[in-house]
Design an enzyme around this catalytic site. Structure first.
Site, mmCIF file in Angstrom:
data_model
loop_
_atom_site.group_PDB
_atom_site.id
_atom_site.type_symbol
_atom_site.label_atom_id
_atom_site.label_comp_id
_atom_site.label_asym_id
_atom_site.label_seq_id
_atom_site.Cartn_x
_atom_site.Cartn_y
_atom_site.Cartn_z
ATOM 1 C CG ASP A 52 -1.875 1.190 1.180
ATOM 2 O OD1 ASP A 52 -2.200 1.591 0.044
ATOM 3 O OD2 ASP A 52 -2.856 1.047 2.142
ATOM 4 C CB CYS A 92 -6.153 3.344 -1.689
ATOM 5 S SG CYS A 92 -4.848 3.949 -0.968
ATOM 6 C CG HIS A 150 -9.708 1.885 0.542
ATOM 7 N ND1 HIS A 150 -8.644 3.036 0.686
ATOM 8 C CD2 HIS A 150 -10.782 2.773 0.594
ATOM 9 C CE1 HIS A 150 -9.041 4.042 0.850
ATOM 10 N NE2 HIS A 150 -10.336 3.971 1.071
ATOM 11 C CG ASP A 300 -1.844 0.835 -3.311
ATOM 12 O OD1 ASP A 300 -0.655 1.474 -3.364
ATOM 13 O OD2 ASP A 300 -2.973 1.500 -2.631
ATOM 14 C CG HIS A 301 -1.285 4.451 -5.406
ATOM 15 N ND1 HIS A 301 -0.793 4.966 -4.280
ATOM 16 C CD2 HIS A 301 -2.628 3.966 -4.753
ATOM 17 C CE1 HIS A 301 -1.449 5.155 -3.103
ATOM 18 N NE2 HIS A 301 -2.512 4.705 -3.444
#
Length: 531
Positions: A52, A92, A150, A300-301
């Site tokens: 994350d 997210c 999320h 995720d990023h």
């Protein structure tokens, strides 16, 4: 063959390997593209390990100068390290929707409002979307999920859980964070005196068990449930989605990892995650199912620059989380599959997190619903290559990626080139908010896709990402006429066919806020073994 040791054998020749693979159940031969054939077992296990907010430059294997090497880096040495892996979004919720559905978040409907799902939101990943878990279930897989979700919680009532993972194809859902590890969950007293129960709650399956949650055994709880799932399903095909709370603020690590990294608190968290990844891989090896299990690690990023030492590193890339500069979208991506993926490879192929979906359905031999557009491609041909280091002769096939902020198309990556039609303002004085590198607040310089800090570029900014990965030197468009024609043509064709999904990140209601013990929202129903 322990993942955290240095004694495993790496010298099996391909002839011996093929003889061994012949004993696997089923199996099919596929060319590696170099005159060799590799046997892929029918319906191999698939594990996705998702970090994350980890930046492209956060790992030792991606060049961080002070982060200690660990199991993730060893995983890269034994598999493929992707240098141009792009997320489906820079926040997210939409990035996770892209991974699980293989589709752009704007198609899925995970856009609008705050761009992410909030604790009191009524929206979630639409149930008419097909996730990896659902399509693999149809192929006979058992599916499991632990960690951060999320993608929505409640829809009509504060405890209905209509958007939780078990409604999206997961047979087993262990310890999970339906929302996230939030800045306001800080237990270290670095940022606040007490964690907020409104933002910080832990579930087991669909039951709220701790509010606010304790970080000391959080990763260990995820890991325990993940390992149990693997043991329970070692004899049948399975899909495991293990989504870490690391490295999202607030910073945390179990007591035994605190103060162990020369990088500080962020490095401690990376080391705890490295340990958990190593334990998952060791479990596969000890059960002798590593040769029929594909493991993918990715973030995720990109990292959150505005929170300084607690926001990670995007290396030489410009920008970070929430933006469509490469620092917000380009992430570490590693694939590991002993006996199938040749070790020590570095790939310059342009790939996307949305490719995970198509890779999974390809390996499982199942056809996903045909009534929708998918934005990913199967990575299987790349996984079977045996090219340790990219050369001019092994240049990747050109590909086009579309980068959105909510429902606004911001940039187009086409082969080596990237055109920005809109850009977000970059953080410039954020270090003023971080005395000694410690952030005083959590914020974004710009996360509003239509706000005053977004600049429209007409003509667009054009960069050669291969030669200028930091997006520092815009190219003179008059010298790149054909490149711009190709980009505009791809953009027009894409926009003509795009049908945005109904925005899900819009509606909120305080009546939907998870609360285990109204009106106080404080409880701990966790078994003693979890702490």
């Amino acid at each position: 063959m322990r993942i955290d040791g240095m004694t495993h054998k790496r010298t099996l020749n391909w002839v011996t390997l093929l003889l061994l693979l012949h004993h696997w159940r089923g199996g099919k031969l596929k060319s590696s593209g170099h005159g060799e054939s590799v046997t892929i077992p029918d319906k191999p296990n698939i594990i996705v390990l998702l970090a994350d907010d980890m930046g492209w430059g956060d790992l030792c294997s991606y060049g961080h100068p002070s982060q200690e090497c660990g199991a993730i880096d060893k995983m890269a040495a034994e598999g493929i390290r992707f240098m141009q892996w792009y997320s489906g979004d820079s926040l997210c919720s939409p990035s996770r929707a892209a991974i699980l559905t293989g589709r752009l978040p704007v198609r899925v409907g995970v856009w609008g409002g705050e761009r992410v799902f909030l604790t009191d939101g009524s929206g979630g990943l639409p149930k008419n979307e097909t996730t990896i878990a659902e399509v693999l279930k149809d192929a006979g897989y058992t599916t499991g999920m632990v960690g951060k979700w999320h993608l929505g919680i409640n829809e009509y009532l504060p405890g209905d859980g209509r958007h939780l993972p078990h409604h999206h194809g997961f047979d087993f859902v262990g310890t999970n964070l339906p929302f996230t590890n939030h800045w306001k969950c800080d237990e270290s007293k670095v940022h606040m005196a007490h964690p907020s129960p409104i933002k910080c709650f832990l579930y087991w399956n669909s039951t709220l068990v701790q509010q606010p949650f304790n970080h000391d055994n959080l990763t260990a709880s995820f890991l325990q449930d993940a390992v149990a799932f693997v043991h329970n399903n070692k004899d049948t095909p399975f899909f495991l989605y293990f989504s870490f709370a690391h490295m999202h603020t607030d910073m945390f690590s179990a007591p035994r990892f605190r103060g162990t990294s020369r990088r500080g608190r962020y490095g401690d968290g990376v080391l705890e995650m490295e340990w958990a990844v190593g334990e998952v891989l060791n479990t596969l090896v000890s059960l002798q199912i590593h040769n029929r299990t594909l493991v993918i690690f990715l973030s995720d990023h990109g990292g959150h620059l505005e929170i300084c030492t607690e926001g990670g590193s995007n290396g030489i890339l410009k920008g970070g989380k929430a933006s469509t500069w490469d620092g917000g979208l380009r992430v570490p991506g590693i694939a590991w599959w002993p006996g199938v993926i040749a070790p020590g490879q570095v790939s310059q192929h342009l790939v996307s997190s949305m490719d995970v979906f198509q890779t999974a359905v390809d390996l499982a031999g199942v056809t996903p619903p045909k009534d929708r557009t998918y934005d990913g491609k199967s990575l299987v041909p790349i996984l079977l290559q045996n090219t340790p280091f990219p050369t001019r002769d092994s240049a990747p096939t050109p590909r086009t990626l579309f980068h959105y902020c909510s429902d606004r198309l911001m940039a187009v990556r086409h082969g080596s080139y990237k055109a920005h039609f809109y850009t977000m303002e970059l953080p410039t004085n954020y270090t003023n908010h971080c005395p000694s590198g410690v952030p005083m607040e959590e914020y974004y310089t710009s996360d509003n896709c239509y706000g005053p800090l977004v600049t429209h570029h007409d003509p667009p900014l054009l960069f050669n990402i291969d030669r200028d990965p930091g997006e520092l030197y815009p190219l003179p468009l008059q010298q790149y006429t054909q490149v711009m024609i190709d980009i505009f043509q791809a953009k027009l064709q894409h926009e003509a066919k795009l049908v945005p999904g109904v925005p899900q990140c819009v509606e909120t209601s305080v009546t939907l806020q998870p609360c285990c013990n109204p009106p106080f929202c404080y409880c701990n129903y966790r078994p003693a073994k979890y702490g």
